[in-house]
Design a protein around this motif. Structure first.
Motif, PDB file in Angstrom:
ATOM      1  N   ASP A 150       0.900  -1.239  -0.026  1.00 33.33           N
ATOM      2  CA  ASP A 150      -0.094   0.017   0.080  1.00 33.33           C
ATOM      3  C   ASP A 150       0.975   1.228  -0.082  1.00 33.33           C
ATOM      4  OD1 ASP A 150       0.833  -0.441   2.728  1.00 33.33           O
ATOM      5  OD2 ASP A 150      -0.977   0.347   3.463  1.00 33.33           O
ATOM      6  N   ASP A 189      -1.012  -5.944  -3.243  1.00 42.48           N
ATOM      7  CA  ASP A 189      -0.689  -5.682  -2.089  1.00 42.48           C
ATOM      8  C   ASP A 189      -1.232  -6.560  -1.066  1.00 42.48           C
ATOM      9  OD1 ASP A 189      -0.813  -4.431   0.644  1.00 42.48           O
ATOM     10  OD2 ASP A 189      -2.264  -2.797   0.016  1.00 42.48           O
ATOM     11  N   ARG A 234      -5.662  -5.563  -4.209  1.00 39.97           N
ATOM     12  CA  ARG A 234      -5.363  -6.092  -2.871  1.00 39.97           C
ATOM     13  C   ARG A 234      -5.454  -7.298  -2.552  1.00 39.97           C
ATOM     14  NH1 ARG A 234      -8.974  -4.250   0.199  1.00 39.97           N
ATOM     15  NH2 ARG A 234      -7.716  -3.948   2.186  1.00 39.97           N
TER      16      ARG A 234
END
Length: 246
Positions: A150, A189, A234
């Motif tokens: 991030d 991420d 993510r």
């Protein structure tokens, strides 16, 4: 079985899927190596500390540990030769990473001399491997996975060098994807995990509230089981199918 010849060396094409995972001696890399080994893959992995790498890979079927520093071009040639001995590559995970100089400090307290270490590890080495293995991945309908953060899209005190390097890795990875539509390429991420590198960023602090690296494997597994559109994700947002959960 007849061999094919690559770089003047006889190479046998494996019927088993082959993965190269950098930084497999600890953290998320180690969890990925163990997961793919359990799935029956042939896995090549590396790490700077030979003893730690050997402990991490001991007893894992189909895993080959190649000690060395991914920023060293001679070591990367060793990795290339080890992969090419199997005649294929189905998954390249650029996982090896560094925070850069410790302790983490604001950019105003850094100089240009602090850049090379973090840049060579987090950008240069993964870029070199991605370009080297691009033909192999295209030939196998393979996956290029770059482990991001991030910090590549957010701005945290002290994380400037690391974040800038991860942002560059994101850009290079997804530009390779744009230039090669047949490639499945991702930057992911993984979130804050209980890893030695994360602990190094917070010396003396208790990070036991962070999840273990193995917790994100069911999410990442989706990328090589049922590839999604190339892009940035993510890990927590990646779907976990019943197939990918085991």
């Amino acid at each position: 079985m007849p061999g094919i010849f690559l770089n003047d060396k006889e190479t046998h094409v494996s019927d088993t899927k082959v993965a190269l995972i950098t930084g497999g001696s600890s953290g998320l890399g180690r969890a990925l190596v163990a997961a793919l080994s359990a799935e029956g893959w042939r896995v090549i992995t590396n790490g700077r500390r030979e003893a730690q790498l050997m402990v991490a890979t001991a007893g894992l079927p189909g895993v080959e540990g190649v000690p060395g520093d991914v920023t060293d071009h001679v070591h990367r040639e060793q990795l290339v030769a080890t992969v090419r001995a199997h005649g294929r590559l189905d998954l390249l995970v650029n996982n090896a990473s560094t925070l850069g100089p410790i302790p983490l400090l604001p950019l105003a307290q850094r100089t240009v001399d602090d850049l090379p270490e973090v840049w060579r590890t987090n950008v240069g080495a993964p870029f070199a491997l991605a370009v080297e293995f691009l033909p192999d991945l295209l030939a196998s309908n393979g996956v290029l996975l770059s482990i991001s953060s991030d910090a590549a899209v957010e701005h945290y005190d002290g994380w400037g060098l690391y974040g800038a390097a991860k942002a560059a890795l994101d850009h290079l990875t997804l530009t390779i994807a744009a230039e090669n539509p047949g490639l499945h390429a991702y930057v992911v991420d993984p979130g804050d995990l209980r890893t030695p590198m994360h602990q190094a960023a917070f010396p003396g602090e208790d990070i036991s509230d962070r999840p273990e690296p193995v917790s994100v494997i069911p999410h990442l597994r989706t990328l090589w089981r049922r590839p999604l559109a190339s892009g940035r994700y993510r890990a927590a947002d990646l779907p976990v199918t019943e197939e990918a959960a085991v």
